[in-house]
Design a protein around this motif. Structure first.
Motif, PDB file in Angstrom:
ATOM      1  N   ASN A 193      94.049 -72.293 -18.242  1.00  0.00           N
ATOM      2  CA  ASN A 193      93.685 -71.671 -16.974  1.00  0.00           C
ATOM      3  C   ASN A 193      93.002 -72.672 -16.038  1.00  0.00           C
ATOM      4  O   ASN A 193      93.216 -72.650 -14.830  1.00  0.00           O
ATOM      5  CB  ASN A 193      92.763 -70.473 -17.228  1.00  0.00           C
ATOM      6  CG  ASN A 193      93.380 -69.173 -16.774  1.00  0.00           C
ATOM      7  OD1 ASN A 193      94.594 -69.060 -16.701  1.00  0.00           O
ATOM      8  ND2 ASN A 193      92.555 -68.197 -16.457  1.00  0.00           N
ATOM      9  N   ILE A 194      92.161 -73.534 -16.586  1.00  0.00           N
ATOM     10  CA  ILE A 194      91.514 -74.553 -15.760  1.00  0.00           C
ATOM     11  C   ILE A 194      92.562 -75.508 -15.190  1.00  0.00           C
ATOM     12  O   ILE A 194      92.461 -75.949 -14.033  1.00  0.00           O
ATOM     13  CB  ILE A 194      90.451 -75.310 -16.570  1.00  0.00           C
ATOM     14  CG1 ILE A 194      89.280 -74.379 -16.904  1.00  0.00           C
ATOM     15  CG2 ILE A 194      89.945 -76.533 -15.815  1.00  0.00           C
ATOM     16  CD1 ILE A 194      88.217 -74.997 -17.776  1.00  0.00           C
ATOM     17  N   MET A 195      93.582 -75.815 -15.973  1.00  0.00           N
ATOM     18  CA  MET A 195      94.641 -76.684 -15.486  1.00  0.00           C
ATOM     19  C   MET A 195      95.352 -76.065 -14.280  1.00  0.00           C
ATOM     20  O   MET A 195      95.755 -76.762 -13.341  1.00  0.00           O
ATOM     21  CB  MET A 195      95.653 -76.969 -16.600  1.00  0.00           C
ATOM     22  CG  MET A 195      96.695 -78.020 -16.211  1.00  0.00           C
ATOM     23  SD  MET A 195      97.703 -78.574 -17.593  1.00  0.00           S
ATOM     24  CE  MET A 195      98.721 -77.124 -17.882  1.00  0.00           C
ATOM     25  N   ALA A 196      95.479 -74.733 -14.278  1.00  0.00           N
ATOM     26  CA  ALA A 196      96.095 -74.059 -13.136  1.00  0.00           C
ATOM     27  C   ALA A 196      95.248 -74.185 -11.887  1.00  0.00           C
ATOM     28  O   ALA A 196      95.763 -74.140 -10.769  1.00  0.00           O
ATOM     29  CB  ALA A 196      96.318 -72.581 -13.467  1.00  0.00           C
ATOM     30  N   LYS A 197      93.937 -74.316 -12.057  1.00  0.00           N
ATOM     31  CA  LYS A 197      93.036 -74.504 -10.930  1.00  0.00           C
ATOM     32  C   LYS A 197      93.085 -75.941 -10.432  1.00  0.00           C
ATOM     33  O   LYS A 197      93.035 -76.205  -9.233  1.00  0.00           O
ATOM     34  CB  LYS A 197      91.610 -74.131 -11.354  1.00  0.00           C
ATOM     35  CG  LYS A 197      90.545 -74.321 -10.276  1.00  0.00           C
ATOM     36  CD  LYS A 197      90.671 -73.313  -9.172  1.00  0.00           C
ATOM     37  CE  LYS A 197      89.500 -73.445  -8.195  1.00  0.00           C
ATOM     38  NZ  LYS A 197      89.675 -72.622  -7.007  1.00  0.00           N
ATOM     39  N   VAL A 198      93.189 -76.906 -11.360  1.00  0.00           N
ATOM     40  CA  VAL A 198      93.205 -78.317 -10.992  1.00  0.00           C
ATOM     41  C   VAL A 198      94.565 -78.717 -10.416  1.00  0.00           C
ATOM     42  O   VAL A 198      94.639 -79.407  -9.396  1.00  0.00           O
ATOM     43  CB  VAL A 198      92.866 -79.182 -12.226  1.00  0.00           C
ATOM     44  CG1 VAL A 198      92.986 -80.666 -11.892  1.00  0.00           C
ATOM     45  CG2 VAL A 198      91.459 -78.871 -12.721  1.00  0.00           C
ATOM     46  N   LEU A 199      95.645 -78.291 -11.064  1.00  0.00           N
ATOM     47  CA  LEU A 199      96.989 -78.551 -10.568  1.00  0.00           C
ATOM     48  C   LEU A 199      97.467 -77.368  -9.741  1.00  0.00           C
ATOM     49  O   LEU A 199      96.776 -76.380  -9.577  1.00  0.00           O
ATOM     50  CB  LEU A 199      97.948 -78.784 -11.743  1.00  0.00           C
ATOM     51  CG  LEU A 199      97.592 -79.902 -12.729  1.00  0.00           C
ATOM     52  CD1 LEU A 199      98.616 -79.924 -13.853  1.00  0.00           C
ATOM     53  CD2 LEU A 199      97.532 -81.248 -12.025  1.00  0.00           C
ATOM     54  N   LYS A 200      98.684 -77.450  -9.227  1.00  0.00           N
ATOM     55  CA  LYS A 200      99.289 -76.294  -8.580  1.00  0.00           C
ATOM     56  C   LYS A 200      99.618 -75.253  -9.652  1.00  0.00           C
ATOM     57  O   LYS A 200     100.122 -75.608 -10.726  1.00  0.00           O
ATOM     58  CB  LYS A 200     100.569 -76.700  -7.853  1.00  0.00           C
ATOM     59  CG  LYS A 200     100.374 -77.639  -6.676  1.00  0.00           C
ATOM     60  CD  LYS A 200     101.713 -77.983  -6.063  1.00  0.00           C
ATOM     61  CE  LYS A 200     101.556 -78.928  -4.883  1.00  0.00           C
ATOM     62  NZ  LYS A 200     102.872 -79.300  -4.297  1.00  0.00           N
ATOM     63  N   PRO A 201      99.372 -73.973  -9.386  1.00  0.00           N
ATOM     64  CA  PRO A 201      99.729 -72.945 -10.375  1.00  0.00           C
ATOM     65  C   PRO A 201     101.207 -72.993 -10.757  1.00  0.00           C
ATOM     66  O   PRO A 201     101.557 -72.799 -11.925  1.00  0.00           O
ATOM     67  CB  PRO A 201      99.375 -71.633  -9.663  1.00  0.00           C
ATOM     68  CG  PRO A 201      98.318 -72.012  -8.677  1.00  0.00           C
ATOM     69  CD  PRO A 201      98.671 -73.393  -8.216  1.00  0.00           C
ATOM     70  N   SER A 202     102.077 -73.268  -9.783  1.00  0.00           N
ATOM     71  CA  SER A 202     103.509 -73.318 -10.088  1.00  0.00           C
ATOM     72  C   SER A 202     103.821 -74.452 -11.055  1.00  0.00           C
ATOM     73  O   SER A 202     104.635 -74.296 -11.975  1.00  0.00           O
ATOM     74  CB  SER A 202     104.309 -73.502  -8.793  1.00  0.00           C
ATOM     75  OG  SER A 202     103.880 -74.653  -8.086  1.00  0.00           O
ATOM     76  N   PHE A 262      95.295 -64.678 -12.548  1.00  0.00           N
ATOM     77  CA  PHE A 262      94.524 -65.535 -11.641  1.00  0.00           C
ATOM     78  C   PHE A 262      95.342 -65.876 -10.401  1.00  0.00           C
ATOM     79  O   PHE A 262      94.843 -65.838  -9.272  1.00  0.00           O
ATOM     80  CB  PHE A 262      94.100 -66.814 -12.369  1.00  0.00           C
ATOM     81  CG  PHE A 262      93.657 -67.914 -11.447  1.00  0.00           C
ATOM     82  CD1 PHE A 262      92.448 -67.830 -10.777  1.00  0.00           C
ATOM     83  CD2 PHE A 262      94.457 -69.031 -11.245  1.00  0.00           C
ATOM     84  CE1 PHE A 262      92.044 -68.834  -9.909  1.00  0.00           C
ATOM     85  CE2 PHE A 262      94.063 -70.036 -10.388  1.00  0.00           C
ATOM     86  CZ  PHE A 262      92.854 -69.944  -9.715  1.00  0.00           C
ATOM     87  N   TYR A 263      96.601 -66.203 -10.599  1.00  0.00           N
ATOM     88  CA  TYR A 263      97.487 -66.544  -9.483  1.00  0.00           C
ATOM     89  C   TYR A 263      97.636 -65.373  -8.514  1.00  0.00           C
ATOM     90  O   TYR A 263      97.592 -65.548  -7.293  1.00  0.00           O
ATOM     91  CB  TYR A 263      98.844 -66.966 -10.038  1.00  0.00           C
ATOM     92  CG  TYR A 263      99.880 -67.271  -8.980  1.00  0.00           C
ATOM     93  CD1 TYR A 263      99.772 -68.403  -8.179  1.00  0.00           C
ATOM     94  CD2 TYR A 263     100.970 -66.425  -8.787  1.00  0.00           C
ATOM     95  CE1 TYR A 263     100.730 -68.684  -7.214  1.00  0.00           C
ATOM     96  CE2 TYR A 263     101.929 -66.697  -7.835  1.00  0.00           C
ATOM     97  CZ  TYR A 263     101.803 -67.839  -7.051  1.00  0.00           C
ATOM     98  OH  TYR A 263     102.751 -68.100  -6.082  1.00  0.00           O
ATOM     99  N   TYR A 264      97.788 -64.158  -9.038  1.00  0.00           N
ATOM    100  CA  TYR A 264      97.876 -62.979  -8.164  1.00  0.00           C
ATOM    101  C   TYR A 264      96.610 -62.833  -7.316  1.00  0.00           C
ATOM    102  O   TYR A 264      96.667 -62.398  -6.162  1.00  0.00           O
ATOM    103  CB  TYR A 264      98.063 -61.709  -8.996  1.00  0.00           C
ATOM    104  CG  TYR A 264      99.447 -61.538  -9.586  1.00  0.00           C
ATOM    105  CD1 TYR A 264     100.517 -62.339  -9.210  1.00  0.00           C
ATOM    106  CD2 TYR A 264      99.694 -60.562 -10.550  1.00  0.00           C
ATOM    107  CE1 TYR A 264     101.778 -62.180  -9.759  1.00  0.00           C
ATOM    108  CE2 TYR A 264     100.953 -60.384 -11.110  1.00  0.00           C
ATOM    109  CZ  TYR A 264     101.991 -61.205 -10.713  1.00  0.00           C
ATOM    110  OH  TYR A 264     103.230 -61.034 -11.254  1.00  0.00           O
ATOM    111  N   SER A 265      95.462 -63.176  -7.893  1.00  0.00           N
ATOM    112  CA  SER A 265      94.199 -62.975  -7.179  1.00  0.00           C
ATOM    113  C   SER A 265      94.040 -63.900  -5.982  1.00  0.00           C
ATOM    114  O   SER A 265      93.204 -63.638  -5.111  1.00  0.00           O
ATOM    115  CB  SER A 265      93.015 -63.158  -8.133  1.00  0.00           C
ATOM    116  OG  SER A 265      92.816 -64.537  -8.445  1.00  0.00           O
TER     117      SER A 265
END
Length: 507
Positions: free
Chosen positions: A118-127, A173-176
């Protein structure tokens, strides 16, 4: 550029723990002839533009994320169908322990990599994060078809868990970052609903594969892994190429739509002006927030049932007197009913802006199913009906829980960590589920049924307790601040997280 509202900085407020940092005010002038003349967020033009924006977002975000979750759940749950087709006999020497270990390896990897994913999704692009995750588990799932021993299955299960840990908790998280707080539960339901549909499709696919007598690939469980693993690789590429990134920078939206997407999120009370960079203050608040641990206790009961269903529903239905092939077909109705029920409950939860009572209600339905399975021994039709109840109740709880935690995490960094923690804590009992249905307990399965009932009942109690706690805290803050803040007032949640007194919880 479309003018929706103009963020005008007010003087720095010095309210205790909750400074108001900005107020949304209507813009009085238009910058071009093509702009939509919104005067306030309640105007007809604004509502029409907002509705069109949501439809445009839903048209690309929902299909990509839901189809990938359908594929993820097929890859996660195909071991249960493969067991009925003989993988336990072929690769594990008919050992219940080895089969349980193969299931548990997925969940152990999933738990360990939840928060980092989940932290990686915050640091990188979620896609980018979701595409990498899908590529990892898609390759591993497909390679299960080439496994010729127990060790090969274990390694594949570990990598499926690693990949899915970077996807499952990332999507809520992405939806939010795209939808307002009262728009998320319904979309989470559509997302998780594909897990229920995957159970239905998985049963149909397994039923068809078990009758494929003309194939040169033997045994048939190898065909099952190929059919359910390869589509994930295609979806990983589509996610990387087409899934939008962030509202303020997405090339999928026009400049006017980017302004609207950003400002409508800011107009949702407690969204604030969020910082895209990961903030360690949000991490520290998340790991000290008692609410996420209470939600984790609820999610333990939910995931115990989900993992029991995923790994053993075909086996349980076989014990009701159906053949191996027919049992896979009879797994379809419970999942189909769960998908419909999940959407209905999430829609009502969004409508009433209430999570806790709905979570308690659906888990009571699951409890009822387990009670019937324990109490009724001879009537197999009633016992089959009980499987519908427990699948419906447990699946419906998932989007409600994900949305509850997301709603009550005040900023992206806190939300990112808490969603990962929720999944990590909850999946601990998924490991337990792998060991509570030994073949020697067939056909009554008293150990598995009893443990599920106990922790489902605990989930009901904790959900009601947390609902009451949050209602009390909201009332306390209302009293302290002289009432609820206006939705148009932005609260400094990036500094104070959910402890900002202008922030209100969704109970």
């Amino acid at each position: 550029m479309t003018s929706v509202v103009d963020l005008q900085r007010s003087n720095q407020a010095t309210q205790e723990n909750s400074p108001v940092i900005a107020v949304l005010q209507p813009q009085s002038t238009l910058e071009s002839k093509n702009e939509i003349p919104y005067s306030t967020s309640t105007s007809t033009d604004y509502k029409r533009a907002e509705r069109n924006l949501k439809l445009k977002l839903d048209a690309v975000i929902l299909p990509l994320t839901t189809f990938l979750y359908l594929s993820a759940y097929l890859d996660r749950g195909n071991m249960g169908n493969a067991k009925v087709q003989g993988i336990q006999t072929d690769l594990m020497g008919s050992s219940d322990t080895q089969f349980s270990i193969a299931l548990a390896c997925f969940y152990m990897a999933y738990i360990v990599f939840n928060v980092p994913g989940n932290i990686m999704a915050k640091v990188l692009k979620p896609s980018t994060t979701m595409a990498i995750a899908a590529l990892i588990w898609g390759i591993a799932s497909t390679l299960q078809a080439a496994a010729f021993n127990f060790a090969g299955i274990v390694v594949c299960s570990l990598f499926i868990g690693i990949g899915e840990a970077g996807f499952g908790p990332t999507v809520p998280f992405y939806y939010s970052i795209w939808y307002k707080r009262d728009e998320i539960a319904m979309r989470n339901a559509l997302f998780i609903g594909c897990g229920a549909l995957a159970g239905a499709f998985g049963g149909l696919i397994a039923y068809g594969v078990s009758h494929s007598t003309n194939s040169s690939i033997k045994p048939t469980w190898r065909i099952l892994f190929l059919i359910e693993g390869l589509p994930t690789l295609v979806l990983a590429l589509l996610i990387f190429l087409f899934l939008p990134t962030h509202p303020e920078s997405s090339k999928y939206l026009s400049s006017e739509e980017r302004v609207l997407a950003t400002t409508r999120l800011m107009s949702s009370q407690a969204n604030g002006v969020h910082i895209r960079k990961f903030r360690w203050s949000g991490f520290r608040r998340a790991i000290t927030d008692y609410k996420v641990y209470l939600c984790g206790v609820i999610y333990l009961g939910v995931n115990l049932t989900l993992a029991s269903i995923s790994g053993f529903l075909p086996t349980i239905i076989v014990s009701l007197g159906y053949s191996n092939a027919d049992a896979q077909l009879y797994t379809v109705p419970p999942y189909a009913c769960a998908a419909v029920f999940m959407i209905i409950t999430s829609f009502l939860s969004d409508r009433f802006r209430c999570r806790g009572l709905f979570v308690a209600g659906v888990m009571m339905i699951s409890c009822t199913g387990w009670i019937i399975l324990l109490a009724v021994v001879d009537n197999q039709n009633v016992r089959y009906f009980a499987t519908l109840l427990l699948v419906m109740g447990s699946f419906a709880a998932v989007p409600l829980m994900l949305t509850w935690v997301s709603n009550n995490s005040a900023n992206e960094s806190q939300r990112d960590v808490e969603l990962g923690m929720l999944n990590g804590i909850g999946q601990c009992f998924a490991i337990l589920a792998a060991f509570i249905f030994p073949s020697t307990d067939s056909p009554h399965w008293s150990k598995g049924f009893g443990l599920n009932l106990a922790f489902n009942a605990l989930a009901v109690i904790v959900a009601v307790a947390l609902y009451l706690i949050l209602c009390h805290e909201n009332a306390r803050r209302d009293k302290k601040k002289g009432g609820r803040p206006f939705d148009m007032v932005l609260v400094d949640v990036d500094t104070y997280n959910d402890l900002a007194t202008g922030f209100r919880y969704v109970a």
